[in-house]
Design a protein around this motif. Structure first.
Motif, PDB file in Angstrom:
ATOM      1  N   ILE A 137       0.833  -1.204   0.000  1.00 34.43           N
ATOM      2  CA  ILE A 137       0.000   0.000   0.000  1.00 34.43           C
ATOM      3  C   ILE A 137       0.867   1.254   0.000  1.00 34.43           C
ATOM      4  N   SER A 138       1.946   1.247   0.781  1.00 35.26           N
ATOM      5  CA  SER A 138       2.849   2.405   0.802  1.00 35.26           C
ATOM      6  C   SER A 138       3.516   2.603  -0.553  1.00 35.26           C
ATOM      7  N   ARG A 139       3.899   1.504  -1.187  1.00 34.57           N
ATOM      8  CA  ARG A 139       4.559   1.578  -2.498  1.00 34.57           C
ATOM      9  C   ARG A 139       3.607   2.131  -3.561  1.00 34.57           C
ATOM     10  N   ILE A 140       2.366   1.685  -3.532  1.00 31.62           N
ATOM     11  CA  ILE A 140       1.380   2.187  -4.495  1.00 31.62           C
ATOM     12  C   ILE A 140       1.152   3.682  -4.285  1.00 31.62           C
ATOM     13  N   ALA A 141       1.021   4.098  -3.024  1.00 33.07           N
ATOM     14  CA  ALA A 141       0.809   5.518  -2.733  1.00 33.07           C
ATOM     15  C   ALA A 141       1.990   6.364  -3.198  1.00 33.07           C
ATOM     16  N   GLU A 142       3.204   5.874  -2.976  1.00 27.86           N
ATOM     17  CA  GLU A 142       4.394   6.604  -3.407  1.00 27.86           C
ATOM     18  C   GLU A 142       4.420   6.765  -4.925  1.00 27.86           C
ATOM     19  N   ARG A 143       4.135   5.668  -5.640  1.00 27.75           N
ATOM     20  CA  ARG A 143       4.193   5.724  -7.109  1.00 27.75           C
ATOM     21  C   ARG A 143       3.108   6.619  -7.684  1.00 27.75           C
ATOM     22  N   VAL A 144       1.908   6.584  -7.086  1.00 27.02           N
ATOM     23  CA  VAL A 144       0.824   7.450  -7.563  1.00 27.02           C
ATOM     24  C   VAL A 144       1.207   8.913  -7.359  1.00 27.02           C
ATOM     25  N   LYS A 145       1.742   9.245  -6.182  1.00 27.25           N
ATOM     26  CA  LYS A 145       2.118  10.648  -5.910  1.00 27.25           C
ATOM     27  C   LYS A 145       3.231  11.103  -6.830  1.00 27.25           C
ATOM     28  N   GLU A 146       4.252  10.257  -7.022  1.00 26.90           N
ATOM     29  CA  GLU A 146       5.366  10.618  -7.911  1.00 26.90           C
ATOM     30  C   GLU A 146       4.863  10.885  -9.326  1.00 26.90           C
ATOM     31  N   THR A 147       4.017   9.997  -9.832  1.00 27.66           N
ATOM     32  CA  THR A 147       3.510  10.128 -11.198  1.00 27.66           C
ATOM     33  C   THR A 147       2.617  11.352 -11.337  1.00 27.66           C
ATOM     34  N   ARG A 148       1.743  11.567 -10.351  1.00 26.57           N
ATOM     35  CA  ARG A 148       0.834  12.715 -10.415  1.00 26.57           C
ATOM     36  C   ARG A 148       1.614  14.023 -10.345  1.00 26.57           C
ATOM     37  N   ASP A 149       2.593  14.123  -9.440  1.00 29.49           N
ATOM     38  CA  ASP A 149       3.377  15.360  -9.304  1.00 29.49           C
ATOM     39  C   ASP A 149       4.152  15.669 -10.584  1.00 29.49           C
ATOM     40  N   ALA A 150       4.661  14.635 -11.233  1.00 26.08           N
ATOM     41  CA  ALA A 150       5.467  14.836 -12.439  1.00 26.08           C
ATOM     42  C   ALA A 150       4.628  15.170 -13.670  1.00 26.08           C
ATOM     43  N   SER A 151       3.342  14.832 -13.652  1.00 21.15           N
ATOM     44  CA  SER A 151       2.527  14.998 -14.855  1.00 21.15           C
ATOM     45  C   SER A 151       1.332  15.927 -14.678  1.00 21.15           C
ATOM     46  N   PHE A 152       1.192  16.536 -13.498  1.00 27.57           N
ATOM     47  CA  PHE A 152      -0.016  17.324 -13.236  1.00 27.57           C
ATOM     48  C   PHE A 152      -0.018  18.609 -14.062  1.00 27.57           C
ATOM     49  N   GLU A 153      -1.147  18.875 -14.705  1.00 18.89           N
ATOM     50  CA  GLU A 153      -1.328  20.076 -15.513  1.00 18.89           C
ATOM     51  C   GLU A 153      -2.340  20.979 -14.817  1.00 18.89           C
ATOM     52  N   THR A 154      -1.957  22.237 -14.644  1.00 19.77           N
ATOM     53  CA  THR A 154      -2.857  23.181 -13.984  1.00 19.77           C
ATOM     54  C   THR A 154      -3.610  24.039 -14.999  1.00 19.77           C
ATOM     55  N   VAL A 155      -2.867  24.642 -15.924  1.00 23.05           N
ATOM     56  CA  VAL A 155      -3.472  25.498 -16.949  1.00 23.05           C
ATOM     57  C   VAL A 155      -2.955  25.078 -18.317  1.00 23.05           C
ATOM     58  N   VAL A 156      -3.869  24.879 -19.256  1.00 21.49           N
ATOM     59  CA  VAL A 156      -3.513  24.521 -20.628  1.00 21.49           C
ATOM     60  C   VAL A 156      -4.230  25.497 -21.556  1.00 21.49           C
ATOM     61  N   ASP A 157      -3.444  26.211 -22.369  1.00 26.37           N
ATOM     62  CA  ASP A 157      -3.991  27.201 -23.310  1.00 26.37           C
ATOM     63  C   ASP A 157      -4.898  28.207 -22.600  1.00 26.37           C
ATOM     64  N   GLY A 158      -4.473  28.654 -21.426  1.00 28.65           N
ATOM     65  CA  GLY A 158      -5.227  29.652 -20.696  1.00 28.65           C
ATOM     66  C   GLY A 158      -6.453  29.122 -19.965  1.00 28.65           C
ATOM     67  N   ILE A 159      -6.662  27.796 -20.007  1.00 32.67           N
ATOM     68  CA  ILE A 159      -7.823  27.199 -19.348  1.00 32.67           C
ATOM     69  C   ILE A 159      -7.349  26.374 -18.153  1.00 32.67           C
ATOM     70  N   THR A 160      -7.968  26.563 -17.010  1.00 31.59           N
ATOM     71  CA  THR A 160      -7.629  25.778 -15.822  1.00 31.59           C
ATOM     72  C   THR A 160      -8.170  24.361 -15.990  1.00 31.59           C
ATOM     73  N   VAL A 161      -7.277  23.370 -15.926  1.00 31.01           N
ATOM     74  CA  VAL A 161      -7.694  21.977 -16.134  1.00 31.01           C
ATOM     75  C   VAL A 161      -7.488  21.106 -14.896  1.00 31.01           C
ATOM     76  N   ASN A 162      -6.411  21.349 -14.143  1.00 31.00           N
ATOM     77  CA  ASN A 162      -6.120  20.567 -12.931  1.00 31.00           C
ATOM     78  C   ASN A 162      -6.301  19.066 -13.178  1.00 31.00           C
ATOM     79  N   ARG A 163      -5.420  18.519 -13.991  1.00 35.17           N
ATOM     80  CA  ARG A 163      -5.561  17.115 -14.386  1.00 35.17           C
ATOM     81  C   ARG A 163      -4.202  16.458 -14.559  1.00 35.17           C
ATOM     82  N   THR A 164      -4.245  15.119 -14.601  1.00 29.19           N
ATOM     83  CA  THR A 164      -3.082  14.334 -15.001  1.00 29.19           C
ATOM     84  C   THR A 164      -3.515  13.362 -16.081  1.00 29.19           C
ATOM     85  N   GLN A 165      -2.713  13.268 -17.124  1.00 30.28           N
ATOM     86  CA  GLN A 165      -3.003  12.322 -18.199  1.00 30.28           C
ATOM     87  C   GLN A 165      -2.071  11.109 -18.142  1.00 30.28           C
ATOM     88  N   ALA A 166      -1.298  11.009 -17.072  1.00 33.87           N
ATOM     89  CA  ALA A 166      -0.341   9.915 -16.953  1.00 33.87           C
ATOM     90  C   ALA A 166      -0.888   8.734 -16.164  1.00 33.87           C
TER      91      ALA A 166
END
Length: 201
Positions: A137-166
């Motif tokens: 469970i700790s390993r899964i949580a670590e990998r999810v956080k690492e992936t989300r932090d590295a791929s999180f998008e806040t604004v795309v083309d002036g639009i707030t999206v707050n998403r991850t596509q990874a």
């Protein structure tokens, strides 16, 4: 001499059929009847617990019977409004998740293929290894956080999206709605937009 009519022929044919059928019936012997009377109900000392079938999200009810902590029977719950005591082939096989019968001896044994611990396969490795739940469970949580932090998008083309596509989430038919609701909220809170279910694949 009686005239042979269709009605008379069918009467004779029916009588002959019934007589031949009864001739093949053997009444049970007294010894067999006494043996059957001595046979005890195999679930006489079992403790019953209600359950919900684990194989799809329909939620069929069942009854699990255990003797001395060992599962000995699983059957449909006649009080369930969903399945009214019946089970499909998958529901009826729930017993075999825990126990199977040895094909050589016919004895009930624990299912040798049943996993009791999470398993992990390290990158580049061919074999899976048993790990502890806390580590997994700790390993899964670590990998999810690492992936989300590295791929999180806040604004795309002036639009707030707050998403991850990874990260994507694939639902399962064995999860009831009561579990799916918080899972769905968790995925959306993480910013995951690729949400799919196995029923559509």
């Amino acid at each position: 001499m009686h005239e042979i009519t269709r009605r008379n022929f069918l009467k004779v044919l029916g009588t002959a059929f019934v007589a031949s059928s009864l001739a093949g019936v053997k009444l049970p012997q007294a010894g067999l009847a006494a043996e059957a009377a001595r046979t005890e109900f195999r679930l006489k000392d079992a403790v019953e617990t209600t359950l919900v079938c684990c194989f799809c999200s329909l939620g069929c009810g069942g009854i699990a019977s255990a003797i001395d902590g060992e599962l000995v029977n699983v059957e449909g719950d006649p009080d369930s409004p969903i399945n009214e005591g019946s089970f499909c082939a998958k529901g009826a096989s729930q017993y075999n998740v825990y126990n199977v019968y040895d094909p050589d001896t016919g004895e009930r044994i624990p299912n040798p293929r049943r996993l009791t611990k999470p398993q992990y396969r390290a990158p580049g490795e061919a074999e899976w290894q048993d790990v502890e739940w806390d580590w997994a469970i700790s390993r899964i949580a670590e990998r999810v956080k690492e992936t989300r932090d590295a791929s999180f998008e806040t604004v795309v083309d002036g639009i707030t999206v707050n998403r991850t596509q990874a990260i994507a989430h694939l639902g399962c038919g064995a999860i009831p709605n009561e579990d799916l609701a918080p899972m769905q909220k968790l995925q959306r809170a993480l910013g995951i937009i690729y949400l799919e279910h196995q029923a559509r694949l």
